[in-house]
Design a protein around this motif. Sequence first.
Motif, PDB file in Angstrom:
ATOM      1  N   ASN A 394      28.571 -39.075 -16.526  1.00 15.73           N
ATOM      2  CA  ASN A 394      29.158 -40.302 -16.000  1.00 15.73           C
ATOM      3  C   ASN A 394      28.724 -41.521 -16.796  1.00 15.73           C
ATOM      4  OD1 ASN A 394      30.535 -39.000 -13.915  1.00 15.73           O
ATOM      5  ND2 ASN A 394      28.788 -39.135 -12.529  1.00 15.73           N
ATOM      6  N   LEU A 428      36.486 -33.744 -11.492  1.00 15.10           N
ATOM      7  CA  LEU A 428      37.144 -34.738 -12.347  1.00 15.10           C
ATOM      8  C   LEU A 428      38.649 -34.533 -12.358  1.00 15.10           C
ATOM      9  CD1 LEU A 428      34.625 -34.640 -15.338  1.00 15.10           C
ATOM     10  CD2 LEU A 428      34.878 -36.496 -13.677  1.00 15.10           C
ATOM     11  N   GLU A 431      40.168 -35.804  -9.260  1.00 13.49           N
ATOM     12  CA  GLU A 431      40.145 -37.270  -9.244  1.00 13.49           C
ATOM     13  C   GLU A 431      41.090 -37.860 -10.289  1.00 13.49           C
ATOM     14  OE1 GLU A 431      36.031 -38.065  -9.907  1.00 13.49           O
ATOM     15  OE2 GLU A 431      35.408 -37.246  -7.974  1.00 13.49           O
ATOM     16  N   LYS A 432      41.870 -36.991 -10.919  1.00  8.98           N
ATOM     17  CA  LYS A 432      42.860 -37.375 -11.934  1.00  8.98           C
ATOM     18  C   LYS A 432      42.222 -37.990 -13.178  1.00  8.98           C
ATOM     19  CE  LYS A 432      46.576 -37.950  -8.554  1.00  8.98           C
ATOM     20  NZ  LYS A 432      47.652 -38.811  -8.007  1.00  8.98           N
ATOM     21  N   GLN A 433      40.970 -37.626 -13.413  1.00  8.30           N
ATOM     22  CA  GLN A 433      40.311 -38.004 -14.664  1.00  8.30           C
ATOM     23  C   GLN A 433      40.522 -36.851 -15.649  1.00  8.30           C
ATOM     24  OE1 GLN A 433      36.360 -39.932 -14.306  1.00  8.30           O
ATOM     25  NE2 GLN A 433      36.603 -39.765 -12.081  1.00  8.30           N
ATOM     26  N   TYR A 434      41.764 -36.740 -16.105  1.00  8.95           N
ATOM     27  CA  TYR A 434      42.193 -35.563 -16.860  1.00  8.95           C
ATOM     28  C   TYR A 434      41.455 -35.419 -18.195  1.00  8.95           C
ATOM     29  CZ  TYR A 434      45.942 -35.958 -13.425  1.00  8.95           C
ATOM     30  OH  TYR A 434      46.652 -36.060 -12.264  1.00  8.95           O
ATOM     31  N   GLN A 436      38.526 -36.549 -19.082  1.00  6.60           N
ATOM     32  CA  GLN A 436      37.125 -36.187 -18.860  1.00  6.60           C
ATOM     33  C   GLN A 436      37.000 -34.735 -18.395  1.00  6.60           C
ATOM     34  OE1 GLN A 436      38.722 -38.844 -17.821  1.00  6.60           O
ATOM     35  NE2 GLN A 436      37.428 -40.694 -17.752  1.00  6.60           N
ATOM     36  N   SER A 437      37.939 -34.315 -17.558  1.00  6.00           N
ATOM     37  CA  SER A 437      37.914 -32.932 -17.081  1.00  6.00           C
ATOM     38  C   SER A 437      38.054 -31.961 -18.251  1.00  6.00           C
ATOM     39  CB  SER A 437      39.048 -32.716 -16.073  1.00  6.00           C
ATOM     40  OG  SER A 437      39.140 -31.362 -15.702  1.00  6.00           O
TER      41      SER A 437
END
Length: 503
Positions: A394, A428, A431-434, A436-437
């Motif tokens: 993070n 991730l 959380e739609k942090q594509y 980063q995922s």
Amino acid sequence: MKHLKVIFLFLILANCNSSKESKEVMISEGKTFQMFAEIVDQYAENTLQNGNVNSFALAIYKDGEMYHNYYGEIDKVANNKPNDSSLYEIASITKTFTGSLVAKAVLEEKINLDDDIRKYLEGDYSNLEFKGHPITIKHLLTHSMGLKNKLTKGFEAIRNKVTNGTYDYKSDVYTIDHLLKELKAVEVDKQPGTIYAYNSIGPELLAYILEKVNKKPFAQQIEMFFKELGMNDTYLQASQNFIERLVKGYKGDVLAPIDHDPVYGAAGGAISSLPDLAKYMQYLIENKNEPWVKETSRVLFVDKEDDEQIGYLWQNIDTAEEEGFYYSKTGTSNRIQSGILICPDSNYGIILMVNNTSDEAIRDWEQLFFRDIEPMVITYPKLNLSSIFRLDFNDNPSKAFQNFRNLKSDTVTYDFALNDLNNFGYDLLNEKQYKQSIEVFKFLTEEFPENANTYDSLGEAYFVIEDYKKALESFNKALELNPDMKTSKDYIKKIEKITLQKS
């Protein structure tokens, strides 16, 4: 995050009767414990940054050590951080005290679990049965009374007034006499002991029965119980006496009214400080073989619908691969969401309270409790490298990758589960942090190239962003490593169908 200059350990005196307060003793600032505490603190501080929560109160017991801390402010931007004198409405955690008194009465053969409760009621209660099956003590303890309605009309009316903030302590009175009178008109429409239906009537009736068999007021019995455990800052039905110390709580941004539990308060009327609850937690763990402690945490009912086991008003009783035997209880008042987890086999326990009961705040409380903190407690004294990775990522993904590579071979100091790291990638993704995922999943395929699940997860992330070419490459690699990987097969079929529709 404020780094702790001194780490404290609560040592609860073995003889609780002779101790009026716990000793607070400075312990060595060993690297492992200090890092553990700082990781816990950072997770709590990070959760506060979501903006859904005002403050947290946390206590962790593990292998004889107790750590506790407070985070945030009771009222936002008010500089009023909770402290050891703060009193929290612990709501349904109160039920476990009532259950403990019942367990003691059962062991003393004053009560039998299979007793028809009408044995202790004066008057005609012929309605308290279903087709010849009476309500028993066990049914009161396990929320399986079989009632058509969870509350009587009078009880429900009082609770509604408490919830909407219109309850008047002088005029709105509802006693055991009111409950007993209304009890004659309730309908039992299910066989007792078959259906779980959480309610507050059971614990209040148990308090009445305890008065009958112990020949003492319930308030006096519970006070004696608190003293036995050294809980000298826990009170029943006393919120109005401690307004200045009572922690204010919110529903979102709206100040919530003070809670109140009708009749005896046996279902949810206690207020307590964090140090006192920590004493309770420690006692249950360190005295796990004491007869009443073993009895109160024994399974009495299995809720098949929710796959949950119930004891003496304790819930979620089970055995897990890592934790061993455990049991827990949550409490939700108008103002406070609280929870206590007891894991006697692994010698640890956790208490976490938050003074906001919005859906978002409770979600943050749950994730901090079970996703962030508990995995670290389970592995301690080894540090949970998965937790460190999450925090590092993070802040700086490159730092997270490098630190993980540098530390994963130190199996003396660190421990991790690949599944936890993989779940972080899914967090991730959800959380739609594509981007980063995908970074996390790609890193895991590089670090664990023989693990089919990491490629399967990477393929799913690519599928979500509709990069079907890379998704197929990942799914095919997963099947190369594990030909039985069903999810990869299913996604490949989905991609083939999508491709045909586009052609």
